[in-house]
Design a protein around this motif. Structure first.
Motif, mmCIF file in Angstrom:
data_model
loop_
_atom_site.group_PDB
_atom_site.id
_atom_site.type_symbol
_atom_site.label_atom_id
_atom_site.label_comp_id
_atom_site.label_asym_id
_atom_site.label_seq_id
_atom_site.Cartn_x
_atom_site.Cartn_y
_atom_site.Cartn_z
ATOM 1 N N ALA A 143 44.184 48.910 44.529
ATOM 2 C CA ALA A 143 44.688 48.104 43.432
ATOM 3 C C ALA A 143 44.703 46.660 43.928
ATOM 4 O O ALA A 143 45.573 46.257 44.670
ATOM 5 N N VAL A 144 43.692 45.902 43.544
ATOM 6 C CA VAL A 144 43.464 44.598 44.145
ATOM 7 C C VAL A 144 43.733 43.494 43.129
ATOM 8 O O VAL A 144 43.459 43.634 41.948
ATOM 9 N N VAL A 145 44.273 42.428 43.603
ATOM 10 C CA VAL A 145 44.600 41.292 42.752
ATOM 11 C C VAL A 145 43.772 40.085 43.169
ATOM 12 O O VAL A 145 43.626 39.804 44.353
ATOM 13 N N ALA A 146 43.184 39.406 42.211
ATOM 14 C CA ALA A 146 42.379 38.226 42.508
ATOM 15 C C ALA A 146 43.185 36.954 42.279
ATOM 16 O O ALA A 146 44.144 36.926 41.524
ATOM 17 N N ASP A 147 42.776 35.890 42.958
ATOM 18 C CA ASP A 147 43.436 34.597 42.824
ATOM 19 C C ASP A 147 42.528 33.680 42.005
ATOM 20 O O ASP A 147 41.920 32.748 42.507
ATOM 21 N N GLU A 148 42.420 34.000 40.693
ATOM 22 C CA GLU A 148 41.506 33.266 39.815
ATOM 23 C C GLU A 148 42.266 32.197 39.042
ATOM 24 O O GLU A 148 43.374 32.451 38.564
ATOM 25 N N GLY A 219 18.377 37.017 40.509
ATOM 26 C CA GLY A 219 18.756 36.851 41.905
ATOM 27 C C GLY A 219 20.138 37.379 42.216
ATOM 28 O O GLY A 219 20.745 38.113 41.431
ATOM 29 N N LEU A 220 20.657 36.997 43.384
ATOM 30 C CA LEU A 220 21.931 37.516 43.893
ATOM 31 C C LEU A 220 23.055 36.484 43.721
ATOM 32 O O LEU A 220 22.915 35.352 44.183
ATOM 33 N N PRO A 221 24.157 36.873 43.101
ATOM 34 C CA PRO A 221 25.303 35.953 43.030
ATOM 35 C C PRO A 221 26.082 35.955 44.325
ATOM 36 O O PRO A 221 26.021 36.915 45.104
ATOM 37 N N GLY A 222 26.837 34.901 44.553
ATOM 38 C CA GLY A 222 27.713 34.878 45.722
ATOM 39 C C GLY A 222 28.956 35.699 45.495
ATOM 40 O O GLY A 222 29.418 36.410 46.380
ATOM 41 N N ARG A 223 29.509 35.606 44.269
ATOM 42 C CA ARG A 223 30.712 36.344 43.911
ATOM 43 C C ARG A 223 30.540 36.973 42.541
ATOM 44 O O ARG A 223 29.872 36.410 41.668
ATOM 45 N N LEU A 224 31.169 38.122 42.356
ATOM 46 C CA LEU A 224 31.163 38.810 41.063
ATOM 47 C C LEU A 224 32.610 39.062 40.667
ATOM 48 O O LEU A 224 33.328 39.814 41.332
ATOM 49 N N VAL A 225 33.048 38.404 39.606
ATOM 50 C CA VAL A 225 34.427 38.514 39.130
ATOM 51 C C VAL A 225 34.440 39.490 37.962
ATOM 52 O O VAL A 225 33.738 39.288 36.967
ATOM 53 N N VAL A 226 35.222 40.567 38.087
ATOM 54 C CA VAL A 226 35.216 41.618 37.077
ATOM 55 C C VAL A 226 36.638 42.003 36.686
ATOM 56 O O VAL A 226 37.608 41.557 37.278
ATOM 57 N N TYR A 250 38.527 41.070 41.705
ATOM 58 C CA TYR A 250 39.146 41.656 40.524
ATOM 59 C C TYR A 250 40.148 40.683 39.905
ATOM 60 O O TYR A 250 40.958 40.084 40.609
ATOM 61 N N CYS A 251 40.093 40.573 38.589
ATOM 62 C CA CYS A 251 41.037 39.709 37.881
ATOM 63 C C CYS A 251 42.428 40.328 37.898
ATOM 64 O O CYS A 251 42.591 41.548 37.963
ATOM 65 N N ARG A 252 43.422 39.461 37.810
ATOM 66 C CA ARG A 252 44.799 39.938 37.712
ATOM 67 C C ARG A 252 44.982 40.629 36.355
ATOM 68 O O ARG A 252 44.568 40.101 35.328
#
Length: 437
Positions: A143-148, A219-226, A250-252
């Motif tokens: 269960a991961v939280v992102a700092d977006e 191409g390849l992204p550096g980050r994938l925010v989902v 991962y988004c909050r």
């Protein structure tokens, strides 16, 4: 290709706010670690919900030195051995098999209540290791939280992609009404849609299929925010991103502003595409979607891009975009799935309602069947170490009826001429003493 350790994926997800950045300014590392330590996590194999700052700092140092390999769980030297007595082991396993939903705490209380163990003498870790050894305890997803941040803007195209799913129209397919789901990936800096498709479900398989096409095209992204949904937290998607050095973030939960750009794309699609769509006569919905994206959306000026269109803004950064290069030839392999199967006594395994023959010497063993989930093709079988140990071919029962079978090598060989005393010959001479040889 070897699977990535599940614990390494969990730890990489927890470190997302750190690994998703480049250079950290003075004091920023300590601040971010404090923020991560304040969150709650579903820690695999543990009832704890928090991770200490010291542990987080150790994980971060390992990641910087060794990458994701440094975050893998280290094997125990006493793996497979339990310090519990045979009677206690049997009681623990019986309690878990009787009710698989029982937690370790419930098992301990049960054994103490029935007098199997004195109070506070049964080690939680010993019970956990025993259950894991017998396949009765599995690691849960992180269960991961992102700092977006809402005001964040990527430096250049290909730096950050967003992924999300939108509920689409209901269509009539083969006489049945079917709901559709729009799976989309968007580049942050240019607002370009790297790929999008209407699917009949929103599982990890559909998301991986859209990602595969996006990688081939853009191409390849550096980050994938989902999103934080279960489909995006699948081990297969995490493994694909880790192998391609894509930082999965991962988004909050319950914070739609973290996905504001792709939510704006959904609004544009509803107003400009779905509003014009006649769903009563459409069979190939995706063909019309792709044509509209390329000819209309990508070629229209975007208010956040000034004089640029999404396509022209993306093309401006082409020299900085990370291309697949040699990876394109093996991209299909990165998206293969591994499914565990027990080889039957007739040397076959099952997948998607079909039976496949594998090397007969694997009978009775557990193997990993390597499949291409997007085509349904079965590639081969692997052992637990990820090494190919044989082919897997679809069963042809008719051909097997005339196939010459290999005889068992354990059958006793026919005895040759006797070179010493022989009980049969002695008995024969005693019974028939006058018989000439």
């Amino acid at each position: 290709m070897n699977d990535i350790d599940e614990m390494a994926l969990f730890r990489l997800g927890v470190l997302g706010p750190l690994t998703s950045r480049g250079e950290l300014v003075r004091g920023e590392l300590a601040r971010l670690i404090r923020q991560i330590a304040q969150q709650e996590y579903a820690i695999p194999g543990s009832e704890r919900r928090h991770i200490s700052e010291k542990t987080l700092r150790a994980w971060y140092d390992l990641w910087r030195r060794e990458g994701i390999a440094g975050l893998a769980s280290k094997p125990r030297t006493d793996r497979g051995a339990s310090k519990l007595s045979e009677a206690v082991q049997s009681a623990v396993l019986a309690a878990k098999r009787e009710n698989p939903r029982r937690s370790i705490r419930q098992i301990r209380l049960l054994l103490e209540g029935t007098g199997v163990m004195p109070r506070d003498t049964l080690s939680r870790s010993a019970v956990h290791r025993l259950l894991k050894t017998h396949g009765l305890s599995r690691i849960a997803g992180p269960a991961v939280v992102a700092d977006e941040k809402r005001s964040f803007v990527a430096e250049h195209a290909g730096s950050i992609w967003y992924g999300d799913v939108m509920h689409g129209p209901t269509l009539s397919l083969d006489g049945k009404r079917r709901k559709t789901y729009l799976v989309s990936l968007m580049d942050d800096a240019s607002r370009l849609i790297t790929h999008s498709a209407f699917c009949l479900s929103e599982t990890a398989l559909e998301i991986e299929g859209v990602l595969k096409q996006a990688l081939l095209r853009r191409g390849l992204p550096g980050r994938l925010v989902v999103d934080n949904g279960s489909a995006y937290r699948s081990a297969t998607l995490q493994g694909i991103c880790a192998r391609l050095s894509i930082r999965l973030i991962y988004c909050r939960p319950y914070q739609p502003t973290a996905k504001g750009k792709i939510e704006r794309w959904h609004r544009t699609l509803r107003e400009q595409f779905l509003a014009e769509l006649d769903t009563t006569h459409i069979r190939d919905l995706n063909a019309r979607l792709w044509a509209w994206i390329e000819k209309v959306y990508h070629c229209s000026q975007h208010s956040a891009l000034g004089e640029y269109t999404p396509l022209s803004r993306y093309q401006r950064d082409l020299p900085r975009i990370r291309l697949l290069g040699p990876l394109a030839a093996t991209l299909d392999e990165l998206f293969w799935h591994r499914v565990k199967r027990l080889v039957r006594r007739d040397g076959t395994v099952s997948y998607e309602g079909k039976r496949f023959e594998v090397p007969y010497e694997l009978t009775g063993q557990h193997v990993r069947l390597v499949v291409d989930p997007h085509t349904g093709a079965v590639m081969h079988v692997e052992n637990e170490a990820g090494k190919t140990i044989g082919a897997a071919t679809e069963l042809d029962a008719i051909a097997n009826s005339t196939r010459r079978r290999q005889r068992s090598q354990t059958e006793p060989a026919t005895a040759g001429p006797a070179t010493g005393p022989n009980l049969i010959e002695i008995a024969h001479r005693q019974q028939f003493p006058y018989t000439e040889e």
